[in-house]
Structure formats: structure tokens, C-alpha cells
Write a protein that holds these residues in place. Structure first.
Motif, PDB file in Angstrom:
ATOM      1  N   PHE A 486      80.303  11.368  52.421  1.00  0.00           N
ATOM      2  CA  PHE A 486      80.208  10.243  52.314  1.00  0.00           C
ATOM      3  C   PHE A 486      79.839   8.821  51.790  1.00  0.00           C
ATOM      4  O   PHE A 486      79.653   9.605  50.846  1.00  0.00           O
ATOM      5  N   ARG A 487      80.509   8.124  51.582  1.00  0.00           N
ATOM      6  CA  ARG A 487      80.054   6.843  50.543  1.00  0.00           C
ATOM      7  C   ARG A 487      79.382   5.928  51.837  1.00  0.00           C
ATOM      8  O   ARG A 487      79.914   4.987  51.866  1.00  0.00           O
ATOM      9  N   ALA A 488      78.165   6.117  50.989  1.00  0.00           N
ATOM     10  CA  ALA A 488      77.263   4.503  51.465  1.00  0.00           C
ATOM     11  C   ALA A 488      77.815   3.330  50.384  1.00  0.00           C
ATOM     12  O   ALA A 488      77.949   3.248  50.122  1.00  0.00           O
ATOM     13  N   PRO A 489      77.614   1.681  51.728  1.00  0.00           N
ATOM     14  CA  PRO A 489      77.687   0.846  50.986  1.00  0.00           C
ATOM     15  C   PRO A 489      77.232   1.020  49.858  1.00  0.00           C
ATOM     16  O   PRO A 489      76.145   1.447  49.392  1.00  0.00           O
ATOM     17  N   ILE A 490      77.556   0.166  48.856  1.00  0.00           N
ATOM     18  CA  ILE A 490      76.807  -0.209  47.549  1.00  0.00           C
ATOM     19  C   ILE A 490      75.916  -0.738  47.496  1.00  0.00           C
ATOM     20  O   ILE A 490      74.187  -0.187  47.260  1.00  0.00           O
ATOM     21  N   PRO A 491      74.889  -1.645  48.633  1.00  0.00           N
ATOM     22  CA  PRO A 491      73.420  -1.957  48.907  1.00  0.00           C
ATOM     23  C   PRO A 491      72.855  -0.598  49.811  1.00  0.00           C
ATOM     24  O   PRO A 491      71.343  -1.488  49.186  1.00  0.00           O
ATOM     25  N   VAL A 492      73.543  -0.220  49.553  1.00  0.00           N
ATOM     26  CA  VAL A 492      71.883   1.285  50.472  1.00  0.00           C
ATOM     27  C   VAL A 492      71.628   2.415  49.349  1.00  0.00           C
ATOM     28  O   VAL A 492      71.065   2.843  49.202  1.00  0.00           O
ATOM     29  N   LEU A 493      72.635   1.751  48.363  1.00  0.00           N
ATOM     30  CA  LEU A 493      72.693   2.817  46.805  1.00  0.00           C
ATOM     31  C   LEU A 493      71.257   3.260  46.055  1.00  0.00           C
ATOM     32  O   LEU A 493      71.465   2.087  45.453  1.00  0.00           O
ATOM     33  N   THR A 494      70.063   2.544  46.426  1.00  0.00           N
ATOM     34  CA  THR A 494      69.175   1.861  45.489  1.00  0.00           C
ATOM     35  C   THR A 494      68.956   2.893  45.149  1.00  0.00           C
ATOM     36  O   THR A 494      67.810   2.787  43.844  1.00  0.00           O
ATOM     37  N   LYS A 495      68.634   3.810  44.770  1.00  0.00           N
ATOM     38  CA  LYS A 495      68.471   5.685  44.093  1.00  0.00           C
ATOM     39  C   LYS A 495      69.321   5.807  44.103  1.00  0.00           C
ATOM     40  O   LYS A 495      70.269   6.578  44.453  1.00  0.00           O
ATOM     41  N   ARG A 496      68.245   6.708  42.620  1.00  0.00           N
ATOM     42  CA  ARG A 496      69.080   7.886  41.493  1.00  0.00           C
ATOM     43  C   ARG A 496      69.052   9.335  42.601  1.00  0.00           C
ATOM     44  O   ARG A 496      68.023   9.531  42.774  1.00  0.00           O
ATOM     45  N   PRO A 497      69.938   9.997  41.961  1.00  0.00           N
ATOM     46  CA  PRO A 497      70.516  11.356  42.684  1.00  0.00           C
ATOM     47  C   PRO A 497      68.559  12.020  42.713  1.00  0.00           C
ATOM     48  O   PRO A 497      68.311  11.920  41.434  1.00  0.00           O
ATOM     49  N   GLY A 498      68.696  12.617  43.484  1.00  0.00           N
ATOM     50  CA  GLY A 498      67.071  13.383  43.688  1.00  0.00           C
ATOM     51  C   GLY A 498      67.137  14.311  42.862  1.00  0.00           C
ATOM     52  O   GLY A 498      66.357  15.041  42.305  1.00  0.00           O
ATOM     53  N   TYR A 499      68.047  15.272  42.662  1.00  0.00           N
ATOM     54  CA  TYR A 499      68.590  16.558  42.299  1.00  0.00           C
ATOM     55  C   TYR A 499      68.513  16.484  41.122  1.00  0.00           C
ATOM     56  O   TYR A 499      67.885  17.625  40.562  1.00  0.00           O
ATOM     57  N   LEU A 500      68.544  15.396  40.655  1.00  0.00           N
ATOM     58  CA  LEU A 500      68.254  15.164  38.989  1.00  0.00           C
ATOM     59  C   LEU A 500      66.869  14.277  38.361  1.00  0.00           C
ATOM     60  O   LEU A 500      66.942  14.633  36.848  1.00  0.00           O
ATOM     61  N   LEU A 501      65.791  15.024  39.285  1.00  0.00           N
ATOM     62  CA  LEU A 501      64.889  14.138  38.538  1.00  0.00           C
ATOM     63  C   LEU A 501      64.670  12.843  37.498  1.00  0.00           C
ATOM     64  O   LEU A 501      63.501  13.278  37.033  1.00  0.00           O
ATOM     65  N   PRO A 502      64.626  12.106  38.496  1.00  0.00           N
ATOM     66  CA  PRO A 502      64.983  11.182  36.992  1.00  0.00           C
ATOM     67  C   PRO A 502      63.604  10.728  36.929  1.00  0.00           C
ATOM     68  O   PRO A 502      63.041  10.276  38.385  1.00  0.00           O
ATOM     69  N   ASP A 503      62.609   9.798  35.347  1.00  0.00           N
ATOM     70  CA  ASP A 503      62.119   9.450  35.585  1.00  0.00           C
ATOM     71  C   ASP A 503      61.848   7.899  35.998  1.00  0.00           C
ATOM     72  O   ASP A 503      60.967   7.697  36.831  1.00  0.00           O
ATOM     73  N   ASP A 504      63.254   7.132  36.074  1.00  0.00           N
ATOM     74  CA  ASP A 504      62.813   5.834  36.925  1.00  0.00           C
ATOM     75  C   ASP A 504      64.034   5.964  37.904  1.00  0.00           C
ATOM     76  O   ASP A 504      65.150   6.277  38.245  1.00  0.00           O
ATOM     77  N   LYS A 505      63.383   6.524  39.032  1.00  0.00           N
ATOM     78  CA  LYS A 505      64.441   6.759  40.318  1.00  0.00           C
ATOM     79  C   LYS A 505      65.106   5.690  41.345  1.00  0.00           C
ATOM     80  O   LYS A 505      65.879   5.846  41.622  1.00  0.00           O
ATOM     81  N   LYS A 506      64.283   4.317  40.682  1.00  0.00           N
ATOM     82  CA  LYS A 506      64.997   3.429  42.037  1.00  0.00           C
ATOM     83  C   LYS A 506      65.759   2.676  40.904  1.00  0.00           C
ATOM     84  O   LYS A 506      65.581   2.266  39.678  1.00  0.00           O
ATOM     85  N   SER A 507      66.819   1.814  41.712  1.00  0.00           N
ATOM     86  CA  SER A 507      67.678   1.394  41.007  1.00  0.00           C
ATOM     87  C   SER A 507      68.842  -0.039  42.178  1.00  0.00           C
ATOM     88  O   SER A 507      68.762   0.981  43.127  1.00  0.00           O
ATOM     89  N   ALA A 508      68.725  -1.197  41.865  1.00  0.00           N
ATOM     90  CA  ALA A 508      68.893  -2.169  42.480  1.00  0.00           C
ATOM     91  C   ALA A 508      70.464  -1.774  42.950  1.00  0.00           C
ATOM     92  O   ALA A 508      70.538  -2.107  44.023  1.00  0.00           O
ATOM     93  N   ASP A 509      71.465  -1.355  42.044  1.00  0.00           N
ATOM     94  CA  ASP A 509      72.692  -0.929  41.429  1.00  0.00           C
ATOM     95  C   ASP A 509      72.943   0.480  41.538  1.00  0.00           C
ATOM     96  O   ASP A 509      72.541   0.306  39.673  1.00  0.00           O
ATOM     97  N   LYS A 510      72.631   1.199  41.863  1.00  0.00           N
ATOM     98  CA  LYS A 510      72.665   2.666  41.352  1.00  0.00           C
ATOM     99  C   LYS A 510      74.197   3.455  40.360  1.00  0.00           C
ATOM    100  O   LYS A 510      74.064   3.565  39.018  1.00  0.00           O
ATOM    101  N   LYS A 511      74.926   2.312  40.605  1.00  0.00           N
ATOM    102  CA  LYS A 511      76.456   2.440  39.819  1.00  0.00           C
ATOM    103  C   LYS A 511      76.567   1.834  38.605  1.00  0.00           C
ATOM    104  O   LYS A 511      77.194   1.680  37.519  1.00  0.00           O
ATOM    105  N   GLY A 512      75.072   0.381  38.814  1.00  0.00           N
ATOM    106  CA  GLY A 512      75.728   0.107  37.408  1.00  0.00           C
ATOM    107  C   GLY A 512      76.627  -1.517  37.387  1.00  0.00           C
ATOM    108  O   GLY A 512      76.670  -1.646  36.722  1.00  0.00           O
ATOM    109  N   ARG A 513      76.998  -1.629  38.413  1.00  0.00           N
ATOM    110  CA  ARG A 513      77.949  -2.455  38.052  1.00  0.00           C
ATOM    111  C   ARG A 513      77.466  -4.083  38.954  1.00  0.00           C
ATOM    112  O   ARG A 513      76.677  -3.964  39.218  1.00  0.00           O
TER     113      ARG A 513
END
Length: 513
Positions: A486-513
Motif C-alpha cells: 500500500f502507499r499511504a498518503p504523503i502527510p503520513v509518510l514522515t519517516k525514512r525506511p527503518g530497514y536502512l537505519l538512517p541517521d536522520d530518521k524523520k522527514s516532513a516529506d520522505k519523498k523530498g517533493r
């Protein structure tokens, strides 16, 4: 053969004696040294002149076709021959070299060559070399100017909605395209020279502060281990640094779209740009990434979800539909509805082959048509693909070689395989399909289930640059399931993929649009 081998070795030894890697004070000796090393190619241009009205002898060397001659004429030769007349050039060679480099060569990228290796590498990559008599070093001016393809829509990744620009074969242009999407000072480009002979430029790009340090360290280690004569395409790099060369699944994705690369970098992945190819590698990759497309995020969430679920269905049909037909017709006729069973039996009357042979014949024929349509010119290839499939299918049915239902199954399978966004993944599904068909011919549905289990075991054990290929299914990251099937609404996608263990986990818009 031994005579020619010895002769060749003697010629190589003689050539090694004729030139050295040193730069001499004598201008004529430097030019002779360079000529011997390159064996005086026809496109080697050597322009000898004196600086202004002085006795300072100079020589400008470049490869015709690799440089911009307007830059050479207006920013180097004109300055040294005309503008040098208005300036009192120093008498000492050291001061002369510095004055020419800093004041008279008006090129933005200028460096110093300390030996013949520096000079030859720069010369063959589109730079101009300026020798000055009496100086044991050379000025290297970046004046690249070869012909390149214009930026256009990626032919292999067309979409309805989204940017229409794609990567080209120019290394610097591709880097600029990524910078246009990510205007972040933490965007990094680490460059490498790949190939002992080709010495092509390669850039590892990532966003510092997002990518996990261990992932970055591992990919740098793998890139530094590359040892080959030439890397004409990014597929060479992919096959060198991937985790398992025995796997049919690609462990790195390739794309011609700058927006897809920017999206991946902002998730915590890295990209590899190779000079001379428009295909940029993205890693780590997972099985879920192979069924995603940039267009999923450009439309509303429920449209993106519907398209993505349709691709999962297409992937299942592309791999298992012919095998299901073989199993049901050969072993499990009782599972087919009565009317459909009678219809299939009637259509197969007179067919001399069992269902497995019938399926293999049509499957191989479809692959031959697909390969032929790719290799032929575009207009002819499309005609061959469409007309060839219709004519051969109709002729095979009329001749009683295959049944009409088999033609329908193969056609649906082909259409489903075209719906998979990643071409390399679609090829994997097409190859695995024949193995699943063989398992169905031997054990029926039990064989299909066994093949399915084996494929899943392989995917779970596979890794992409150390990251599990089955993530986030297994190991499970429930947070990432919002952007999986499923692809959730953009405002819900506030975190980067956890399986990549990113240093900066949060993002207001994960897709950078």
C-alpha cells in the motif's frame, strides 16, 4: 605463435626504453616522450609557439575531438600570444610558469601535472596540456568539449505524470541533474577512476547525515576493490560489487530518472554514476522496491496503491500463470469448474503435445519474438512483435499444434511481465517461470508450492550491500509497510525506511517533493 609473442614482447620492451614517466626541462624531449607513449595518433594536435614577443618556447597539446577548440583559441592561445605582449613576463622559469598558470590561462579548472602519467590521463580525458621550455612540470587545462546527447525523456522509463528529463552519457551533466533535485550542502559525490585501461570516472553519491555510516563504509570498500581493464557500462560495476552473482534477482536497481535517484538518496540509499552511460545504480534494493515506480507518488495515494497492487498481481501472473495451467490440466482437473474443463478439453482435442510441451513451445516462441523486436529497428521491431505474435499464434492454433487457451495464457503472461517496472526484475521472472513450469509438470500444484517456497527461501537469504533483500517483510519493519504494498498518503509518510537505519530518521516529506 611463439615467434610473434617474443617479437611483441621485444617491441614492448623497446617502447618502455624509449619513454619515461618524467617531465623534462627540454620541451622537444617532452613532446617526443609523449609521441612515443601514444605512438603519434592522427588526432594528436601539437601547437608550438612563443609567449608574446619573448623567447619562451611553449607547446600546447590536445586530442582533436575531445576538446572545445573555442576555449583553447580564446582562453589559452590568444592570451599567451597576444595578451602576453602587454605583460612583462618574468625571466626565471619558475615565475614564468606561475604567471602563465595564474594570469594568462583563463580556464576555470587548471591544475599541474608532475609526471607523464598525470599528463596522459588528463590528455585522454579531454584536457589540454601546456608545456613550457625549461620547466619540469606542465599546466593541465580542462577544456572538454566532445559531442553529447541532449537531455530528453528516458526512453526506458516513460510515465504519464512527472519530470520529462533523464540522464545522458555525460558524467558532469548527470551530477548536475541530481544537484537540481537536492539542493543540500550535505550531498556528496566521491569520485573514483575505474579501469586500468579506460580510467573512466565513477561517482558515489549520497546525503551525508542520512545514510548509515556502516553502509557507506561497505560500499566504499567494494568500489575500491574493483580491478578491471574497462567498465563500458554500469552493469559491470553492479556485477562486481553485488552480494551474490549466482542469484537471478538484481541486487541493485538501475534508472535513467534523476527524480528516482533523488528520492532514493533522501531515503538513505546511495547511487553510483559512471561516465559514458545514462543508467545510474541505486542500492540497497529490496524486492518491494522492484515493484515501485516514481509515478506512484505523483498521483493520489489510492491511485498509487491501486497501481502498485496491480503490479504485484502482474508479477505473480508473469511467474506462475503457465505453471498453474500445466498443473490444472495435467494433474488437478477436478479443481477446474465443469464448464471450463469441458471447454479446455474441447480446445485441446487434436493437440499432439502434452500441456507442458505446449507451454514450453509457446513460451520460447514468445521470448524469441520479444528478443527479435528489441534488436530490430524501432518501427520494424514493433511490427514484428505485434504481427508476429498474432500470425504465429493463429497459425499454431489452426494447425492444431497448440490450443487457443494456451495462446491466451501466454499472451496474459507476456502482458503481465511488461507491467513490472524494473526491466532486470522482469527478466528474472521470465527465466524463473520456466523452472516453475518444469516443477508443475513433475509434481503439479505441489511442485509449484515447492518452487514458491524455494524462491522465498532464496529471497530471505539474499542481501543487497548487506541489507536483507526481503526487507521490510522479513526482518519485519511494520512502520515501512505504509509504503510497501500500500502507499499511504504523503502527510503520513514522515519517516525514512527503518530497514536502512538512517541517521536522520524523520522527514516532513520522505519523498523530498
Amino acid at each position: 605463435m611463439g615467434f610473434f609473442s617474443k617479437r611483441s614482447k621485444k617491441q614492448q620492451d623497446k617502447k618502455q626504453e624509449d619513454f619515461t614517466l618524467d617531465i623534462y626541462k627540454d620541451l622537444d624531449k617532452n613532446i617526443s616522450n609523449l609521441k612515443v607513449m601514444l605512438e603519434e595518433p592522427n588526432d594528436l594536435v601539437i601547437r608550438e609557439f612563443t609567449a608574446g614577443h619573448t623567447d619562451h618556447k611553449c607547446a600546447l597539446v590536445f586530442i582533436d575531438g575531445l576538446v572545445d577548440k573555442n576555449l583553447i583559441n580564446n582562453n589559452i592561445l590568444k592570451n599567451l600570444q597576444v595578451m602576453a605582449e602587454w605583460k612583462d613576463l618574468p625571466v626565471t622559469n619558475a615565475n614564468l610558469f606561475n604567471d602563465i598558470k595564474q594570469e594568462l590561462v583563463s580556464i576555470s579548472d587548471v591544475s599541474t601535472g608532475e609526471n607523464l602519467d598525470d599528463v596522459s590521463n588528463a590528455l585522454l580525458y579531454g584536457s589540454a596540456i601546456l608545456y613550457i621550455n625549461g620547466v619540469r612540470k606542465a599546466i593541465i587545462a580542462d577544456v572538454k568539449g566532445w559531442e553529447t546527447r541532449s537531455i530528453d525523456q528516458p526512453p526506458s522509463e516513460t510515465i504519464i505524470r512527472g519530470p520529462r528529463e533523464g540522464f545522458i552519457e555525460n558524467f558532469r551533466t548527470n551530477m548536475v541533474l541530481i544537484r537540481r533535485y537536492i539542493r543540500d550542502p550535505n550531498l556528496r559525490f566521491n569520485t573514483y577512476d575505474v579501469g586500468r585501461r579506460s580510467k573512466k570516472k565513477l561517482a558515489l553519491t549520497y546525503v551525508d547525515g542520512i545514510i548509515h555510516p556502516d553502509l557507506l563504509k561497505e560500499v566504499k570498500r567494494r568500489l575500491s576493490s574493483i580491478d578491471m581493464d574497462s567498465a563500458p557500462e554500469s552493469g559491470y560495476i553492479e556485477q562486481w560489487i553485488e552480494d551474490s552473482f549466482l542469484s537471478p534477482f538484481p541486487q541493485m536497481l538501475n534508472t535513467e530518472r534523476p527524480d528516482a535517484v533523488a528520492e532514493a538518496l533522501l531515503e538513505g540509499k546511495f547511487a553510483i554514476i559512471l561516465d559514458g552511460t545514462p543508467f545510474v545504480l541505486i542500492a540497497p534494493a529490496t524486492i518491494g522496491n522492484t515493484l515501485q515506480a516514481p509515478e506512484d507518488y505523483y498521483e493520489r495515494w489510492w491511485i498509487g496503491t491501486g497501481l502498485r497492487m496491480l503490479r504485484y498481481l502482474a508479477a505473480f501472473l508473469a511467474m506462475f500463470l503457465p505453471a498453474l495451467y500445466i498443473a490444472l490440466v495435467s494433474y488437478h482437473q477436478g479443481m477446474i469448474p465443469t464448464k471450463l474443463a469441458f471447454s479446455i478439453a474441447a480446445s485441446r482435442e487434436g493437440v499432439p503435445f502434452p500441456s507442458v510441451v505446449e507451454a514450453f513451445l509457446m513460451g520460447i516462441t514468445m521470448e524469441l519474438l520479444r528478443e527479435a523486436s528489441v534488436r530490430l529497428p524501432k518501427a520494424i521491431g514493433q511490427t514484428i512483435g505485434i504481427i508476429g505474435g498474432l500470425v504465429i499464434g493463429e497459425a499454431a492454433v489452426n494447425a492444431g499444434v497448440v490450443s487457443p487457451i494456451m495462446v491466451i495464457v501466454v499472451a496474459l503472461t507476456a502482458i503481465a511481465s511488461f507491467s513490472v517496472p524494473a526491466y532486470s526484475v522482469a527478466i528474472s521472472f521470465r527465466l524463473l517461470r520456466f523452472g516453475v513450469m518444469l516443477a508443475a509438470a513433475i509434481l503439479g500444484l505441489y511442485g509449484i508450492i515447492l518452487a514458491y517456497i524455494m524462491i522465498n527461501i532464496h529471497i530471505v537469504n539474499l542481501k543487497s550491500i548487506g541489507v536483507p533483500y526481503s526487507s521490510p517483510f522479513a526482518p519485519t519493519f511494520f512502520q515501512d509497510w505504509k509504503d510497501l504494498v500500500f502507499r499511504a498518503p504523503i502527510p503520513v509518510l514522515t519517516k525514512r525506511p527503518g530497514y536502512l537505519l538512517p541517521d536522520d530518521k524523520k522527514s516532513a516529506d520522505k519523498k523530498g517533493r
